[in-house]
Design a protein around this motif. Structure first.
Motif, PDB file in Angstrom:
ATOM      1  N   SER A  40       0.836  -1.199   0.000  1.00 24.51           N
ATOM      2  CA  SER A  40       0.000   0.000   0.000  1.00 24.51           C
ATOM      3  C   SER A  40       0.871   1.250   0.000  1.00 24.51           C
ATOM      4  O   SER A  40       2.011   1.236   0.482  1.00 24.51           O
ATOM      5  N   TYR A  41       0.310   2.339  -0.553  1.00 26.01           N
ATOM      6  CA  TYR A  41       1.018   3.616  -0.631  1.00 26.01           C
ATOM      7  C   TYR A  41       0.016   4.753  -0.499  1.00 26.01           C
ATOM      8  O   TYR A  41      -1.027   4.750  -1.152  1.00 26.01           O
ATOM      9  N   CYS A  42       0.345   5.725   0.342  1.00 23.01           N
ATOM     10  CA  CYS A  42      -0.471   6.927   0.495  1.00 23.01           C
ATOM     11  C   CYS A  42       0.273   8.086  -0.159  1.00 23.01           C
ATOM     12  O   CYS A  42       1.353   8.460   0.308  1.00 23.01           O
ATOM     13  N   PRO A  43      -0.262   8.659  -1.246  1.00 23.36           N
ATOM     14  CA  PRO A  43       0.419   9.770  -1.903  1.00 23.36           C
ATOM     15  C   PRO A  43       0.391  11.067  -1.088  1.00 23.36           C
ATOM     16  O   PRO A  43       1.177  11.972  -1.349  1.00 23.36           O
ATOM     17  N   THR A  44      -0.470  11.160  -0.082  1.00 20.75           N
ATOM     18  CA  THR A  44      -0.541  12.370   0.737  1.00 20.75           C
ATOM     19  C   THR A  44       0.611  12.440   1.735  1.00 20.75           C
ATOM     20  O   THR A  44       1.344  13.422   1.790  1.00 20.75           O
ATOM     21  N   CYS A  45       0.795  11.382   2.538  1.00 18.31           N
ATOM     22  CA  CYS A  45       1.861  11.400   3.559  1.00 18.31           C
ATOM     23  C   CYS A  45       3.041  10.503   3.194  1.00 18.31           C
ATOM     24  O   CYS A  45       4.012  10.423   3.938  1.00 18.31           O
ATOM     25  N   HIS A  46       2.947   9.805   2.052  1.00 19.82           N
ATOM     26  CA  HIS A  46       4.014   8.944   1.517  1.00 19.82           C
ATOM     27  C   HIS A  46       4.296   7.710   2.372  1.00 19.82           C
ATOM     28  O   HIS A  46       5.400   7.190   2.368  1.00 19.82           O
ATOM     29  N   TRP A  47       3.282   7.222   3.098  1.00 22.76           N
ATOM     30  CA  TRP A  47       3.452   6.031   3.915  1.00 22.76           C
ATOM     31  C   TRP A  47       3.370   4.792   3.042  1.00 22.76           C
ATOM     32  O   TRP A  47       2.418   4.594   2.295  1.00 22.76           O
ATOM     33  N   LEU A  48       4.390   3.937   3.137  1.00 22.25           N
ATOM     34  CA  LEU A  48       4.438   2.647   2.447  1.00 22.25           C
ATOM     35  C   LEU A  48       4.214   1.548   3.472  1.00 22.25           C
ATOM     36  O   LEU A  48       4.727   1.624   4.586  1.00 22.25           O
ATOM     37  N   SER A  49       3.482   0.508   3.097  1.00 20.76           N
ATOM     38  CA  SER A  49       3.240  -0.578   4.032  1.00 20.76           C
ATOM     39  C   SER A  49       2.966  -1.874   3.281  1.00 20.76           C
ATOM     40  O   SER A  49       2.715  -1.870   2.084  1.00 20.76           O
ATOM     41  N   ARG A  50       3.037  -2.968   4.019  1.00 18.87           N
ATOM     42  CA  ARG A  50       2.690  -4.292   3.487  1.00 18.87           C
ATOM     43  C   ARG A  50       1.553  -4.861   4.324  1.00 18.87           C
ATOM     44  O   ARG A  50       1.784  -5.598   5.270  1.00 18.87           O
ATOM     45  N   PRO A  51       0.316  -4.494   4.012  1.00 19.09           N
ATOM     46  CA  PRO A  51      -0.808  -5.019   4.786  1.00 19.09           C
ATOM     47  C   PRO A  51      -1.044  -6.495   4.488  1.00 19.09           C
ATOM     48  O   PRO A  51      -0.663  -6.999   3.436  1.00 19.09           O
ATOM     49  N   ARG A  52      -1.663  -7.155   5.438  1.00 18.95           N
ATOM     50  CA  ARG A  52      -2.124  -8.520   5.205  1.00 18.95           C
ATOM     51  C   ARG A  52      -3.521  -8.415   4.621  1.00 18.95           C
ATOM     52  O   ARG A  52      -4.332  -7.630   5.078  1.00 18.95           O
ATOM     53  N   MET A  53      -3.778  -9.213   3.606  1.00 18.44           N
ATOM     54  CA  MET A  53      -5.050  -9.134   2.910  1.00 18.44           C
ATOM     55  C   MET A  53      -5.725 -10.496   2.931  1.00 18.44           C
ATOM     56  O   MET A  53      -5.108 -11.503   2.606  1.00 18.44           O
ATOM     57  N   LYS A  54      -7.000 -10.517   3.344  1.00 14.70           N
ATOM     58  CA  LYS A  54      -7.789 -11.748   3.370  1.00 14.70           C
ATOM     59  C   LYS A  54      -9.097 -11.498   2.637  1.00 14.70           C
ATOM     60  O   LYS A  54      -9.690 -10.430   2.749  1.00 14.70           O
ATOM     61  N   ARG A  56     -12.895 -12.049   2.501  1.00 16.59           N
ATOM     62  CA  ARG A  56     -13.969 -12.347   3.455  1.00 16.59           C
ATOM     63  C   ARG A  56     -15.303 -12.198   2.740  1.00 16.59           C
ATOM     64  O   ARG A  56     -15.715 -11.089   2.437  1.00 16.59           O
ATOM     65  N   GLY A  57     -15.940 -13.310   2.432  1.00 17.50           N
ATOM     66  CA  GLY A  57     -17.221 -13.254   1.734  1.00 17.50           C
ATOM     67  C   GLY A  57     -17.055 -12.596   0.379  1.00 17.50           C
ATOM     68  O   GLY A  57     -16.290 -13.060  -0.452  1.00 17.50           O
ATOM     69  N   GLU A  58     -17.743 -11.475   0.169  1.00 17.91           N
ATOM     70  CA  GLU A  58     -17.646 -10.744  -1.086  1.00 17.91           C
ATOM     71  C   GLU A  58     -16.770  -9.504  -0.955  1.00 17.91           C
ATOM     72  O   GLU A  58     -16.846  -8.593  -1.765  1.00 17.91           O
ATOM     73  N   GLY A  59     -15.927  -9.437   0.070  1.00 16.96           N
ATOM     74  CA  GLY A  59     -15.073  -8.272   0.286  1.00 16.96           C
ATOM     75  C   GLY A  59     -13.666  -8.664   0.706  1.00 16.96           C
ATOM     76  O   GLY A  59     -13.313  -9.841   0.744  1.00 16.96           O
ATOM     77  N   LEU A  60     -12.887  -7.640   0.997  1.00 17.66           N
ATOM     78  CA  LEU A  60     -11.508  -7.831   1.428  1.00 17.66           C
ATOM     79  C   LEU A  60     -11.326  -7.267   2.822  1.00 17.66           C
ATOM     80  O   LEU A  60     -11.946  -6.281   3.191  1.00 17.66           O
ATOM     81  N   GLU A  61     -10.420  -7.875   3.576  1.00 19.85           N
ATOM     82  CA  GLU A  61     -10.059  -7.360   4.888  1.00 19.85           C
ATOM     83  C   GLU A  61      -8.566  -7.064   4.862  1.00 19.85           C
ATOM     84  O   GLU A  61      -7.759  -7.939   4.521  1.00 19.85           O
ATOM     85  N   LEU A  62      -8.188  -5.841   5.160  1.00 17.64           N
ATOM     86  CA  LEU A  62      -6.782  -5.453   5.250  1.00 17.64           C
ATOM     87  C   LEU A  62      -6.427  -5.240   6.702  1.00 17.64           C
ATOM     88  O   LEU A  62      -7.180  -4.610   7.447  1.00 17.64           O
ATOM     89  N   SER A  63      -5.276  -5.757   7.117  1.00 15.19           N
ATOM     90  CA  SER A  63      -4.793  -5.512   8.475  1.00 15.19           C
ATOM     91  C   SER A  63      -3.331  -5.114   8.404  1.00 15.19           C
ATOM     92  O   SER A  63      -2.588  -5.551   7.527  1.00 15.19           O
ATOM     93  N   TYR A  64      -2.954  -4.248   9.318  1.00 13.87           N
ATOM     94  CA  TYR A  64      -1.587  -3.740   9.368  1.00 13.87           C
ATOM     95  C   TYR A  64      -0.936  -4.172  10.667  1.00 13.87           C
ATOM     96  O   TYR A  64      -1.545  -4.064  11.739  1.00 13.87           O
ATOM     97  N   SER A  65       0.293  -4.649  10.601  1.00 15.80           N
ATOM     98  CA  SER A  65       1.025  -5.064  11.797  1.00 15.80           C
ATOM     99  C   SER A  65       1.593  -3.840  12.495  1.00 15.80           C
ATOM    100  O   SER A  65       2.042  -2.894  11.854  1.00 15.80           O
ATOM    101  N   ALA A  66       1.562  -3.868  13.809  1.00 12.07           N
ATOM    102  CA  ALA A  66       2.177  -2.796  14.593  1.00 12.07           C
ATOM    103  C   ALA A  66       3.560  -3.280  15.034  1.00 12.07           C
ATOM    104  O   ALA A  66       3.689  -4.351  15.630  1.00 12.07           O
ATOM    105  N   VAL A  67       4.570  -2.509  14.718  1.00 18.44           N
ATOM    106  CA  VAL A  67       5.940  -2.847  15.101  1.00 18.44           C
ATOM    107  C   VAL A  67       6.510  -1.677  15.870  1.00 18.44           C
ATOM    108  O   VAL A  67       6.361  -0.529  15.475  1.00 18.44           O
ATOM    109  N   ALA A  68       7.150  -1.976  16.996  1.00 19.14           N
ATOM    110  CA  ALA A  68       7.742  -0.896  17.794  1.00 19.14           C
ATOM    111  C   ALA A  68       9.057  -1.369  18.385  1.00 19.14           C
ATOM    112  O   ALA A  68       9.246  -2.542  18.699  1.00 19.14           O
TER     113      ALA A  68
END
Length: 70
Positions: A40-54, A56-68
């Motif tokens: 994923s990429y946000c052109p506004t704040c330039h955040w790049l990420s690798r969400p997990r995608m599943k 679910r039925g007729e849709g998608l679920e995206l989740s983001y891992s928290a790392v600290a």
């Protein structure tokens, strides 16, 4: 949740956007799903990420891992 996007490029990847989907700034997020995972990429704040995608039925679920580091 969003509807499952149409596949582009002979089923090798899918691209779609989520309005107000950025967790950091609330901007629009571009998602690209490939056989190796989603990116994923946000052109506004330039955040790049690798969400997990599943599917679910007729849709998608995206989740983001928290790392600290402390």
């Amino acid at each position: 949740m969003t509807s499952i996007p149409d596949l582009i490029g002979e089923g090798r990847f899918a691209e779609f956007t989520l309005s107000e989907g950025c967790l950091l700034c609330g901007g629009e997020v571009s998602i690209r799903a490939t056989p190796s995972g989603a990116h994923s990429y946000c052109p506004t704040c330039h955040w790049l990420s690798r969400p997990r995608m599943k599917v679910r039925g007729e849709g998608l679920e995206l989740s983001y891992s928290a790392v600290a580091n402390a």
